[in-house]
Scaffold this motif. Structure first.
Motif, PDB file in Angstrom:
ATOM      1  N   GLY A  99      -1.364  30.026 -23.905  1.00 53.44           N
ATOM      2  CA  GLY A  99      -2.613  30.746 -24.064  1.00 53.44           C
ATOM      3  C   GLY A  99      -2.448  32.168 -23.544  1.00 53.44           C
ATOM      4  N   ARG A 100      -3.556  32.850 -23.343  1.00 54.57           N
ATOM      5  CA  ARG A 100      -3.491  34.243 -22.906  1.00 54.57           C
ATOM      6  C   ARG A 100      -4.588  34.547 -21.902  1.00 54.57           C
ATOM      7  NH1 ARG A 100      -1.719  38.653 -27.350  1.00 54.57           N
ATOM      8  NH2 ARG A 100       0.140  37.608 -28.131  1.00 54.57           N
ATOM      9  N   LEU A 101      -4.321  35.529 -21.061  1.00 55.78           N
ATOM     10  CA  LEU A 101      -5.343  36.208 -20.278  1.00 55.78           C
ATOM     11  C   LEU A 101      -5.359  37.642 -20.779  1.00 55.78           C
ATOM     12  CD1 LEU A 101      -4.653  34.983 -16.616  1.00 55.78           C
ATOM     13  CD2 LEU A 101      -6.401  34.176 -18.200  1.00 55.78           C
ATOM     14  N   ASP A 102      -6.535  38.217 -21.034  1.00 57.79           N
ATOM     15  CA  ASP A 102      -6.561  39.574 -21.560  1.00 57.79           C
ATOM     16  C   ASP A 102      -6.096  40.568 -20.496  1.00 57.79           C
ATOM     17  OD1 ASP A 102      -8.862  40.599 -20.038  1.00 57.79           O
ATOM     18  OD2 ASP A 102     -10.112  39.355 -21.318  1.00 57.79           O
ATOM     19  N   ARG A 103      -5.868  41.787 -20.919  1.00 54.11           N
ATOM     20  CA  ARG A 103      -5.307  42.816 -20.033  1.00 54.11           C
ATOM     21  C   ARG A 103      -6.127  42.996 -18.755  1.00 54.11           C
ATOM     22  NH1 ARG A 103      -1.981  47.214 -21.144  1.00 54.11           N
ATOM     23  NH2 ARG A 103      -2.104  46.727 -23.375  1.00 54.11           N
ATOM     24  N   ASP A 104      -7.454  42.843 -18.867  1.00 57.32           N
ATOM     25  CA  ASP A 104      -8.328  43.116 -17.727  1.00 57.32           C
ATOM     26  C   ASP A 104      -8.646  41.887 -16.894  1.00 57.32           C
ATOM     27  OD1 ASP A 104      -8.536  45.848 -18.397  1.00 57.32           O
ATOM     28  OD2 ASP A 104     -10.047  45.376 -19.914  1.00 57.32           O
ATOM     29  N   THR A 178     -16.499  27.063 -15.067  1.00 53.62           N
ATOM     30  CA  THR A 178     -15.487  26.102 -15.500  1.00 53.62           C
ATOM     31  C   THR A 178     -15.665  25.827 -16.983  1.00 53.62           C
ATOM     32  OG1 THR A 178     -15.448  25.060 -13.308  1.00 53.62           O
ATOM     33  CG2 THR A 178     -14.498  23.810 -15.141  1.00 53.62           C
ATOM     34  N   LEU A 179     -14.613  26.139 -17.754  1.00 52.06           N
ATOM     35  CA  LEU A 179     -14.630  25.938 -19.201  1.00 52.06           C
ATOM     36  C   LEU A 179     -13.758  24.749 -19.579  1.00 52.06           C
ATOM     37  CD1 LEU A 179     -14.131  29.618 -20.449  1.00 52.06           C
ATOM     38  CD2 LEU A 179     -16.259  28.473 -19.789  1.00 52.06           C
ATOM     39  N   HIS A 180     -14.035  24.174 -20.744  1.00 44.16           N
ATOM     40  CA  HIS A 180     -13.250  23.053 -21.254  1.00 44.16           C
ATOM     41  C   HIS A 180     -12.707  23.341 -22.650  1.00 44.16           C
ATOM     42  CE1 HIS A 180     -14.615  20.613 -17.850  1.00 44.16           C
ATOM     43  NE2 HIS A 180     -15.772  21.226 -18.034  1.00 44.16           N
ATOM     44  N   GLU A 181     -12.633  24.600 -22.980  1.00 46.19           N
ATOM     45  CA  GLU A 181     -12.049  25.081 -24.233  1.00 46.19           C
ATOM     46  C   GLU A 181     -11.596  26.519 -23.972  1.00 46.19           C
ATOM     47  OE1 GLU A 181     -15.016  25.428 -27.318  1.00 46.19           O
ATOM     48  OE2 GLU A 181     -16.596  25.727 -25.825  1.00 46.19           O
ATOM     49  N   GLY A 182     -10.980  27.132 -24.957  1.00 52.30           N
ATOM     50  CA  GLY A 182     -10.459  28.470 -24.750  1.00 52.30           C
ATOM     51  C   GLY A 182     -10.658  29.359 -25.962  1.00 52.30           C
ATOM     52  N   ARG A 183     -11.852  29.879 -26.135  1.00 55.64           N
ATOM     53  CA  ARG A 183     -12.111  30.789 -27.249  1.00 55.64           C
ATOM     54  C   ARG A 183     -11.826  32.239 -26.834  1.00 55.64           C
ATOM     55  NH1 ARG A 183     -17.275  28.320 -30.565  1.00 55.64           N
ATOM     56  NH2 ARG A 183     -17.069  26.157 -29.823  1.00 55.64           N
ATOM     57  N   TYR A 184     -11.736  33.096 -27.821  1.00 52.05           N
ATOM     58  CA  TYR A 184     -11.387  34.494 -27.603  1.00 52.05           C
ATOM     59  C   TYR A 184     -12.395  35.164 -26.665  1.00 52.05           C
ATOM     60  CZ  TYR A 184     -10.411  39.397 -28.793  1.00 52.05           C
ATOM     61  OH  TYR A 184     -10.112  40.734 -28.736  1.00 52.05           O
ATOM     62  N   HIS A 185     -11.893  35.717 -25.536  1.00 53.19           N
ATOM     63  CA  HIS A 185     -12.724  36.428 -24.560  1.00 53.19           C
ATOM     64  C   HIS A 185     -13.974  35.627 -24.208  1.00 53.19           C
ATOM     65  CE1 HIS A 185     -11.018  40.735 -25.498  1.00 53.19           C
ATOM     66  NE2 HIS A 185     -10.107  39.907 -25.002  1.00 53.19           N
ATOM     67  N   ARG A 188     -16.334  36.512 -21.023  1.00 54.55           N
ATOM     68  CA  ARG A 188     -17.022  37.796 -21.204  1.00 54.55           C
ATOM     69  C   ARG A 188     -18.122  37.680 -22.263  1.00 54.55           C
ATOM     70  NH1 ARG A 188     -13.889  41.514 -18.486  1.00 54.55           N
ATOM     71  NH2 ARG A 188     -11.740  40.843 -18.090  1.00 54.55           N
ATOM     72  N   ARG A 189     -17.845  36.969 -23.338  1.00 56.46           N
ATOM     73  CA  ARG A 189     -18.824  36.832 -24.421  1.00 56.46           C
ATOM     74  C   ARG A 189     -19.990  35.933 -24.004  1.00 56.46           C
ATOM     75  NH1 ARG A 189     -15.468  34.667 -29.156  1.00 56.46           N
ATOM     76  NH2 ARG A 189     -17.280  35.152 -30.468  1.00 56.46           N
ATOM     77  N   MET A 190     -19.729  34.940 -23.153  1.00 55.74           N
ATOM     78  CA  MET A 190     -20.805  34.078 -22.681  1.00 55.74           C
ATOM     79  C   MET A 190     -21.800  34.877 -21.842  1.00 55.74           C
ATOM     80  SD  MET A 190     -18.714  30.576 -21.746  1.00 55.74           S
ATOM     81  CE  MET A 190     -20.132  29.659 -21.114  1.00 55.74           C
ATOM     82  N   PHE A 191     -21.287  35.684 -20.940  1.00 56.35           N
ATOM     83  CA  PHE A 191     -22.215  36.465 -20.111  1.00 56.35           C
ATOM     84  C   PHE A 191     -22.907  37.549 -20.936  1.00 56.35           C
ATOM     85  CE2 PHE A 191     -19.915  34.558 -16.501  1.00 56.35           C
ATOM     86  CZ  PHE A 191     -21.004  34.172 -15.737  1.00 56.35           C
ATOM     87  N   GLU A 199     -17.548  42.570 -14.958  1.00 55.09           N
ATOM     88  CA  GLU A 199     -16.812  43.739 -14.476  1.00 55.09           C
ATOM     89  C   GLU A 199     -15.406  43.372 -14.017  1.00 55.09           C
ATOM     90  OE1 GLU A 199     -19.304  45.597 -11.509  1.00 55.09           O
ATOM     91  OE2 GLU A 199     -20.212  46.873 -13.071  1.00 55.09           O
ATOM     92  N   ALA A 200     -15.228  42.167 -13.516  1.00 55.76           N
ATOM     93  CA  ALA A 200     -13.909  41.697 -13.081  1.00 55.76           C
ATOM     94  C   ALA A 200     -13.840  40.197 -13.302  1.00 55.76           C
ATOM     95  CB  ALA A 200     -13.666  42.028 -11.610  1.00 55.76           C
ATOM     96  N   LEU A 201     -12.654  39.725 -13.731  1.00 58.73           N
ATOM     97  CA  LEU A 201     -12.500  38.307 -14.060  1.00 58.73           C
ATOM     98  C   LEU A 201     -11.155  37.808 -13.562  1.00 58.73           C
ATOM     99  CD1 LEU A 201     -13.904  35.958 -15.543  1.00 58.73           C
ATOM    100  CD2 LEU A 201     -12.704  36.665 -17.614  1.00 58.73           C
TER     101      LEU A 201
END
Length: 233
Positions: A99-104, A178-185, A188-191, A199-201
């Motif tokens: 999977g991935r973590l975004d740059r930020d 706590t998530l149980h899936e991994g959608r794009y960003h 951030r999109r949930m909030f 602002e930070a993750l």
């Protein structure tokens, strides 16, 4: 597997490079005896310039990704592979991020050269929990936990609702999610969907594995027991 192929597959160099290392006497056993191209010693007994070989194929490692690094082998700028020994990028099979973590986003990132393990971890069927800590631009309203847990929240441009997620308020403007899936960003999109901005993750857990005290930018290999710990929820 013969020594030449073993060392080349671990990314120490091309077969020509490794042949030169062997001829120069840089490849030895644990007792300092020089090894040769066609030797087939136990992996744990091989030394290059006195140092043990990297782990064989079937590698799983944990990296504490800092902000500013990209989970890619091709993007410009700083890559997570820059935090590992350069030869890790030349391993065969290839070492890939799980999977991935975004740059930020900072935190726990897994990498492996085991394709079956990678697919087991990221498969939607696994539903491995992933724990994030978010610092928000605005204080929590108070209804976010119920919305995220409902299983009905729809993100913009998507056609299926999110799986239920658990939110714990850590302070007025900080939350653990706590998530149980991994959608794009996804975080951030949930909030954003509830009118806030991350602002930070930081990701602290994947499955039963915790980042613990691993320093930012540091990494370590994970043993077989930790593979199973990953799937203990």
């Amino acid at each position: 597997m013969k020594l030449l192929r073993t060392i080349a597959n671990l990314g120490y160099g091309s077969r020509r490079d490794v042949t030169a290392m062997i001829r120069e006497g840089r490849v030895t056993d644990a007792h300092g005896e020089v090894l040769y191209t066609d030797d087939e010693p136990a992996h744990a007994d091989v030394r290059i310039d006195g140092e043990p070989l990297d782990p064989p194929a079937g590698l799983l490692l944990m990296l504490h990704k800092p902000v500013g690094y990209t989970c890619s082998t091709k993007d410009r700028g700083r890559l997570v592979y820059d935090l590992l020994p350069p030869r890790f990028a030349r391993r065969s099979p290839q070492l890939s991020t799980v999977g991935r973590l975004d740059r930020d986003t900072s935190g726990l990132l897994l990498l492996t050269d085991d394709g079956a393990l990678l697919h087991r971890i990221i498969s939607p069927k696994s539903k491995l929990p992933k724990v994030y800590e978010a610092t928000l631009a605005q204080p929590l309203r108070g209804d976010e936990a119920a919305i995220f847990a409902s299983g009905t929240l729809m993100l913009e441009s998507e056609k299926t609702p999110l799986l239920p997620a658990e939110l714990e308020a850590l302070s007025p403007a900080r939350a653990r999610l706590t998530l149980h899936e991994g959608r794009y960003h996804q975080v951030r999109r949930m909030f954003a969907a509830v009118g806030n901005h991350v602002e930070a993750l930081h990701r602290s857990h994947v499955g039963g594995l915790a980042l613990g005290g691993l320093a930012e930018g540091a990494w370590r290999t994970l043993g077989p027991g930790e593979w199973e710990q990953l799937f203990q929820q």
